[in-house]
Enzyme design. Structure first.
Site, PDB file in Angstrom:
ATOM      1  N   HIS A  55      17.710  33.437  82.669  1.00 49.17           N
ATOM      2  CA  HIS A  55      18.170  32.639  83.803  1.00 49.17           C
ATOM      3  C   HIS A  55      16.805  32.335  84.895  1.00 49.17           C
ATOM      4  O   HIS A  55      16.644  33.427  85.600  1.00 49.17           O
ATOM      5  CB  HIS A  55      19.002  33.411  84.713  1.00 49.17           C
ATOM      6  CG  HIS A  55      20.517  33.508  83.850  1.00 49.17           C
ATOM      7  ND1 HIS A  55      21.736  32.615  83.910  1.00 49.17           N
ATOM      8  CD2 HIS A  55      20.888  34.440  83.038  1.00 49.17           C
ATOM      9  CE1 HIS A  55      22.529  32.919  83.059  1.00 49.17           C
ATOM     10  NE2 HIS A  55      22.218  33.883  82.404  1.00 49.17           N
ATOM     11  N   ARG A  57      16.225  30.409  87.444  1.00 53.01           N
ATOM     12  CA  ARG A  57      16.833  30.138  88.702  1.00 53.01           C
ATOM     13  C   ARG A  57      15.748  28.992  89.223  1.00 53.01           C
ATOM     14  O   ARG A  57      16.012  28.058  89.014  1.00 53.01           O
ATOM     15  CB  ARG A  57      16.623  31.354  89.943  1.00 53.01           C
ATOM     16  CG  ARG A  57      17.104  32.647  89.276  1.00 53.01           C
ATOM     17  CD  ARG A  57      18.627  32.704  89.318  1.00 53.01           C
ATOM     18  NE  ARG A  57      19.113  33.824  88.829  1.00 53.01           N
ATOM     19  CZ  ARG A  57      20.196  34.343  88.220  1.00 53.01           C
ATOM     20  NH1 ARG A  57      21.058  33.287  87.885  1.00 53.01           N
ATOM     21  NH2 ARG A  57      20.555  35.458  87.930  1.00 53.01           N
ATOM     22  N   ASN A  87      23.304  27.568  84.869  1.00 54.07           N
ATOM     23  CA  ASN A  87      23.890  28.029  85.954  1.00 54.07           C
ATOM     24  C   ASN A  87      22.982  28.189  87.205  1.00 54.07           C
ATOM     25  O   ASN A  87      23.051  29.219  87.964  1.00 54.07           O
ATOM     26  CB  ASN A  87      24.761  29.125  85.981  1.00 54.07           C
ATOM     27  CG  ASN A  87      24.102  30.327  85.233  1.00 54.07           C
ATOM     28  OD1 ASN A  87      22.865  30.269  84.586  1.00 54.07           O
ATOM     29  ND2 ASN A  87      24.208  31.393  85.581  1.00 54.07           N
ATOM     30  N   HIS A 229      25.468  37.701  74.231  1.00 55.66           N
ATOM     31  CA  HIS A 229      25.619  38.921  74.664  1.00 55.66           C
ATOM     32  C   HIS A 229      26.949  39.801  74.139  1.00 55.66           C
ATOM     33  O   HIS A 229      27.892  40.135  75.012  1.00 55.66           O
ATOM     34  CB  HIS A 229      25.408  39.339  76.005  1.00 55.66           C
ATOM     35  CG  HIS A 229      26.096  38.324  77.094  1.00 55.66           C
ATOM     36  ND1 HIS A 229      27.288  37.717  76.879  1.00 55.66           N
ATOM     37  CD2 HIS A 229      25.515  37.443  78.025  1.00 55.66           C
ATOM     38  CE1 HIS A 229      27.815  36.967  77.599  1.00 55.66           C
ATOM     39  NE2 HIS A 229      26.650  36.614  78.667  1.00 55.66           N
ATOM     40  N   ASP A 300      18.999  37.763  78.527  1.00 55.51           N
ATOM     41  CA  ASP A 300      20.000  37.531  79.587  1.00 55.51           C
ATOM     42  C   ASP A 300      19.056  38.017  80.916  1.00 55.51           C
ATOM     43  O   ASP A 300      19.681  38.456  81.753  1.00 55.51           O
ATOM     44  CB  ASP A 300      21.296  38.257  79.549  1.00 55.51           C
ATOM     45  CG  ASP A 300      22.043  37.758  80.441  1.00 55.51           C
ATOM     46  OD1 ASP A 300      21.888  36.824  81.038  1.00 55.51           O
ATOM     47  OD2 ASP A 300      23.355  37.947  80.442  1.00 55.51           O
ATOM     48  N   HIS A 304      18.137  38.769  90.574  1.00 58.43           N
ATOM     49  CA  HIS A 304      18.747  38.508  92.065  1.00 58.43           C
ATOM     50  C   HIS A 304      17.632  39.310  93.126  1.00 58.43           C
ATOM     51  O   HIS A 304      16.901  40.155  92.518  1.00 58.43           O
ATOM     52  CB  HIS A 304      20.049  39.102  92.130  1.00 58.43           C
ATOM     53  CG  HIS A 304      21.126  38.316  91.090  1.00 58.43           C
ATOM     54  ND1 HIS A 304      21.656  37.107  91.239  1.00 58.43           N
ATOM     55  CD2 HIS A 304      21.616  38.655  89.815  1.00 58.43           C
ATOM     56  CE1 HIS A 304      22.601  36.769  90.268  1.00 58.43           C
ATOM     57  NE2 HIS A 304      22.231  37.597  89.517  1.00 58.43           N
TER      58      HIS A 304
HETATM   59  O1  DOR Z   1      25.315  39.386  84.734  1.00 54.71           O
HETATM   60  C1  DOR Z   1      25.230  38.365  84.457  1.00 54.71           C
HETATM   61  N1  DOR Z   1      24.429  37.499  85.412  1.00 54.71           N
HETATM   62  N2  DOR Z   1      26.040  37.521  83.678  1.00 54.71           N
HETATM   63  C2  DOR Z   1      25.897  36.019  83.701  1.00 54.71           C
HETATM   64  O2  DOR Z   1      26.586  35.424  82.735  1.00 54.71           O
HETATM   65  C3  DOR Z   1      25.336  35.352  84.476  1.00 54.71           C
HETATM   66  C4  DOR Z   1      24.241  35.940  84.886  1.00 54.71           C
HETATM   67  C5  DOR Z   1      23.512  35.441  86.163  1.00 54.71           C
HETATM   68  O3  DOR Z   1      23.248  34.219  86.078  1.00 54.71           O
HETATM   69  O4  DOR Z   1      23.202  36.031  87.222  1.00 54.71           O
HETATM   70 ZN    ZN Z   2      23.229  35.032  81.233  1.00 57.30          ZN
HETATM   71 ZN    ZN Z   3      26.551  35.477  80.246  1.00 53.99          ZN
END
Ligand code: DOR
Ligand code: ZN
Ligand code: ZN
Length: 416
Positions: A55, A57, A87, A229, A300, A304
């Site tokens: 991810h 961002r 996402n 996962h 993964d 944040h």
């Molecule tokens: O812990 C997670 N963070 N699981 C997810 O499916 C999305 C991800 C995120 O985009 O922060």
């Molecule tokens: Zn993910």
């Molecule tokens: Zn996920």
């Protein structure tokens, strides 16, 4: 033309690798002509990791991470290719979103592709994108539940339509399999909303049910499926039952090596979806790594800000950075468990390259792109999250000792 010679220890022994521009031209014991020599004789050299689950961002969430900082994190972790999840804000669920992302990704220093995001009503938009056969799209991601900022596909018929579309264009459907209605049920059952109950509030039943559903549908429709996962031993049993050559599954370093009891120490810094489970689950997942049930390991990487992560449990977002810790943790664990590093390379490079059609990547081989990671496996190093390249400077692995130091990384022959 630029010719660079690396002398190093490969999994096949001491070798010289000649890189001509971006490709591997020669591997062997000869010393062909070259202009530059890089001495990696004390280092183990493996293919760079191809991380299919990142991810990044950027765009409207540059405070969390950008393509630049994610690239730097990848390089520092020995990752040479990343596939970005949809996402983001805006989401990669239509051509406009994809084009915005394409622009942002120009800052990348590693190889990259994108996963498109499926929603309950963007089938036509996905079709419009895929019919042009874009070379930068790897797969289609579906979330069966809300997790961070993502849209949910809950309707089975919509799910079938997405699977059929993916089959038509020979794309892999990646699924986050926790199911929303099940999560809602457990939110009501479990009254104490705190981090130690995260794996009850997002009960294993919800991942198990979703995994069973998508396995059943993919078997029926015949599309390629990639279960993200895997976290429970029941999911492993289900995958074994349904596995065929179009069904792939992924595990993360954290679901292999961490259990939920760590949350007492690290709180929301270990909040992730699906949640960390029990030692029993870890053990069954390791077994699945050994017996070939698991195909890939993805980090993964889900950064944040620290300010968000220190909010109270219900408000803190799930996820933590993983690009910088994945390979060091895995190499250390594989060596301690006496699992051959050859198996690790399959999981982190060769298989993801095959599944997502990265041509001439995923192996150190003549004619292949020079995506190479050189690692010191003699010394011990602490993981120091405050020194991460990622903007997210925390980790559930913070302070762990690893016997793997990423010393040099080559991406398309360029040394970092
Ligand atoms: O812990 C997670 N963070 N699981 C997810 O499916 C999305 C991800 C995120 O985009 O922060
Ligand atoms: Zn993910
Ligand atoms: Zn996920």
């Amino acid at each position: 033309m630029r010719r660079l010679l690396i002398n190093c220890r490969t999994l096949e022994g001491i070798k010289n690798i000649l890189i001509k521009d971006e490709l591997i031209d020669y591997i062997g014991i000869e010393k062909p002509m070259h202009e530059e020599l890089v001495d990696c004789s004390a280092l183990l050299v493996i293919p760079g990791m191809i991380d299919a689950h990142v991810h990044v961002r950027d765009i409207e969430q540059c405070n969390k991470e950008t393509w630049e900082t994610a690239s730097n994190a990848a390089l520092s972790g020995g990752v040479t290719t990343i596939i970005d999840m949809p996402n983001t804000i805006p989401a990669t669920t239509n051509l406009k979103g994809l084009n915005i992302k394409r622009e942002a990704a120009k800052k990348a220093k590693v190889n990259y592709k994108f996963h498109l995001g499926a929603t309950e009503n963007n089938l036509q938009e996905l079709h419009e994108i895929l019919k042009n056969k874009p070379t930068d799209v790897a797969g289609i991601k579906v979330f069966l539940a809300g997790s961070s900022s993502n849209e949910v596909v809950a309707d089975e018929d919509r799910l079938k339509d997405i699977f059929k579309l993916a089959k038509k264009y020979d794309k892999v459907v990646l699924v986050h399999t926790e199911m929303q209605d099940c999560l809602n049920k457990w939110q009501k059952i479990i009254e104490d909303k705190f981090i130690q109950n995260h794996d009850q509030l997002r009960n294993r039943e919800c991942a198990n049910k979703g995994t069973e559903l998508v396995l059943r549908l993919a078997n029926e429709i015949g599309n390629k499926l990639y279960i993200c996962h895997i976290s429970t031993k029941e999911e492993i049993e289900l995958v074994k039952k349904y596995k065929n050559k179009k069904i792939f599954c992924e595990v993360t370093p954290h679901h292999l090596t961490l259990e939920k009891s760590i949350l007492e120490l690290i709180g929301n810094f270990g909040k992730v979806n699906p949640p960390l489970r029990s030692a029993d689950d870890n053990q069954v997942v390791w077994q699945a790594v050994l017996d070939g049930t698991i195909d890939c390991i993805g980090s993964d990487h889900a950064p944040h800000t620290i300010d968000e992560k220190i909010e109270d449990y219900p408000n803190a977002p799930s996820g933590f950075p993983g690009l910088e810790t994945a390979l060091p943790i895995l190499i250390t664990e594989f060596n301690e468990r006496k699992i051959p590093i050859e198996r690790l390379v399959e999981l982190t490079s060769t298989k993801p390259a095959e599944i997502f059609n990265f041509e001439k990547r995923g192996k150190i081989k003549e004619g292949y792109f020079a995506d190479i990671t050189a690692i010191n496996t003699e010394n011990e190093y602490p993981i120091v999250a405050s020194l991460f390249q990622s903007k997210a400077k925390y980790s559930p692995f913070d302070g762990s000792m690893v016997k793997a130091g990423i010393e040099a990384v080559f991406v398309n022959g360029k040394m970092y």
